[in-house]
Write a protein that holds these residues in place. Structure first.
Motif, PDB file in Angstrom:
ATOM      1  N   GLY A 147       0.974  -0.188   6.433  1.00  0.00           N
ATOM      2  CA  GLY A 147       1.865  -0.518   7.526  1.00  0.00           C
ATOM      3  C   GLY A 147       2.518  -1.875   7.495  1.00  0.00           C
ATOM      4  O   GLY A 147       3.022  -2.344   8.507  1.00  0.00           O
ATOM      5  N   SER A 148       2.507  -2.569   6.366  1.00  0.00           N
ATOM      6  CA  SER A 148       3.183  -3.859   6.267  1.00  0.00           C
ATOM      7  C   SER A 148       4.036  -3.854   5.009  1.00  0.00           C
ATOM      8  O   SER A 148       3.712  -4.494   4.011  1.00  0.00           O
ATOM      9  CB  SER A 148       2.164  -5.007   6.219  1.00  0.00           C
ATOM     10  N   ALA A 149       5.120  -3.113   5.055  1.00  0.00           N
ATOM     11  CA  ALA A 149       5.937  -2.900   3.867  1.00  0.00           C
ATOM     12  C   ALA A 149       6.739  -4.143   3.500  1.00  0.00           C
ATOM     13  O   ALA A 149       7.443  -4.719   4.331  1.00  0.00           O
ATOM     14  CB  ALA A 149       6.890  -1.729   4.096  1.00  0.00           C
ATOM     15  N   MET A 150       6.610  -4.556   2.250  1.00  0.00           N
ATOM     16  CA  MET A 150       7.413  -5.643   1.698  1.00  0.00           C
ATOM     17  C   MET A 150       7.986  -5.124   0.387  1.00  0.00           C
ATOM     18  O   MET A 150       7.303  -5.113  -0.640  1.00  0.00           O
ATOM     19  CB  MET A 150       6.560  -6.895   1.474  1.00  0.00           C
ATOM     20  N   PRO A 151       9.226  -4.639   0.400  1.00  0.00           N
ATOM     21  CA  PRO A 151       9.792  -3.980  -0.778  1.00  0.00           C
ATOM     22  C   PRO A 151       9.737  -4.802  -2.060  1.00  0.00           C
ATOM     23  O   PRO A 151       9.665  -4.235  -3.158  1.00  0.00           O
ATOM     24  CB  PRO A 151      11.233  -3.700  -0.349  1.00  0.00           C
ATOM     25  N   ALA A 152       9.753  -6.125  -1.961  1.00  0.00           N
ATOM     26  CA  ALA A 152       9.708  -6.948  -3.166  1.00  0.00           C
ATOM     27  C   ALA A 152       8.317  -6.971  -3.801  1.00  0.00           C
ATOM     28  O   ALA A 152       8.146  -7.511  -4.892  1.00  0.00           O
ATOM     29  CB  ALA A 152      10.157  -8.371  -2.851  1.00  0.00           C
TER      30      ALA A 152
END
Length: 249
Positions: A147-152
């Motif tokens: 639940g803590s999406a960071m695409p990089a």
């Protein structure tokens, strides 16, 4: 404290950062700690020396993760200095260069999975015959898988997601032996892995993500691992434990 007296632990990536804090905490609790390192021998020796100066017991173990036969190399070195294992902490990992999916190269993808996923899988596989009944396995994951999406950080998060699965599968398999298996999932922790990034506006923003108003420090993670390594955690297994200071709230 002597809650882990008479027990032997192995902390992968134990020479610096979170791994060093875990190694030192387990040693303070009475365990004899194998401090694994991949390339920085000086840092591993510093960690061992710090533990011994504090009255604990430790030894260094070298194996470069991602190289052929890395798990076998690690255990061959471990076996020369210890006769069995009670606590395995799969901590070693690399972040890689931040990149969204369109910028991830095959080589970068393979490197992250070799170190963060394949290595702990086979370290654990070969370690099971050394791990005594009633033992502990703690996998160091990340809040990015829940639940803590960071695409990089897509490749890093994917590599750690596999450890989440390993935790639940092994908890089911090893329960009859009294071995517990859990994941500790940190948020942002101020270590040299983030060197140069946790400053100014970036630090202020990351600190604001937690209701506590700060980023983590290695001891925040190490103290949670110490609980899971102790007898107090005997009825906790197969769990994913958020150690992000409430960042996911």
């Amino acid at each position: 404290m002597t809650t882990l007296a008479g027990r032997t632990a192995l902390v992968t990536g134990g020479s610096r950062g979170i791994g060093r804090a875990i190694a030192q905490r387990l040693a303070r609790d009475g365990a004899r700690v194998g401090v694994h390192y991949g390339s920085n021998e000086a840092a591993a020796k510093e960690t061992v020396a710090a533990i011994e100066a504090d009255g604990g017991q430790a030894f260094a173990v070298h194996a470069r993760f991602g190289a052929p036969g890395d798990a076998e190399t690690l255990w061959a070195a471990f076996d020369t200095q210890a006769g069995g294992l009670d606590i395995l902490v799969n901590n070693a990992a690399i972040l890689g260069v931040p990149a969204q999916i369109q910028d991830v190269t095959a080589a970068a993808y393979d490197e992250i999975f070799a170190v963060n996923t394949r290595a702990p899988f086979f370290v654990t596989r070969h370690g099971l015959r050394r791990l005594r009944d009633g033992g502990r396995i703690v996998n160091i994951g990340t809040m990015l898988t829940r639940g803590s999406a960071m695409p990089a950080s897509v490749t890093y998060a994917m590599s750690k997601g596999a450890l989440d699965v390993l935790t639940t599968m092994l908890a089911k398999q090893l329960g009859p032996r009294g071995i517990t298996v859990n994941t500790v999932a940190p948020g942002v922790v101020d270590t040299d892995m983030h060197e140069g990034r946790l400053v100014g506006d970036a630090l202020a923003w990351l600190s604001s993500l937690s209701p506590m108003g700060r980023v983590g420090v290695p001891a925040d993670v190490a103290d949670t691992v110490a609980f899971l390594a102790s007898d107090d955690s005997r009825w906790v297994t197969g769990q994913w434990i958020d150690v992000s200071g409430g960042t996911l709230l």
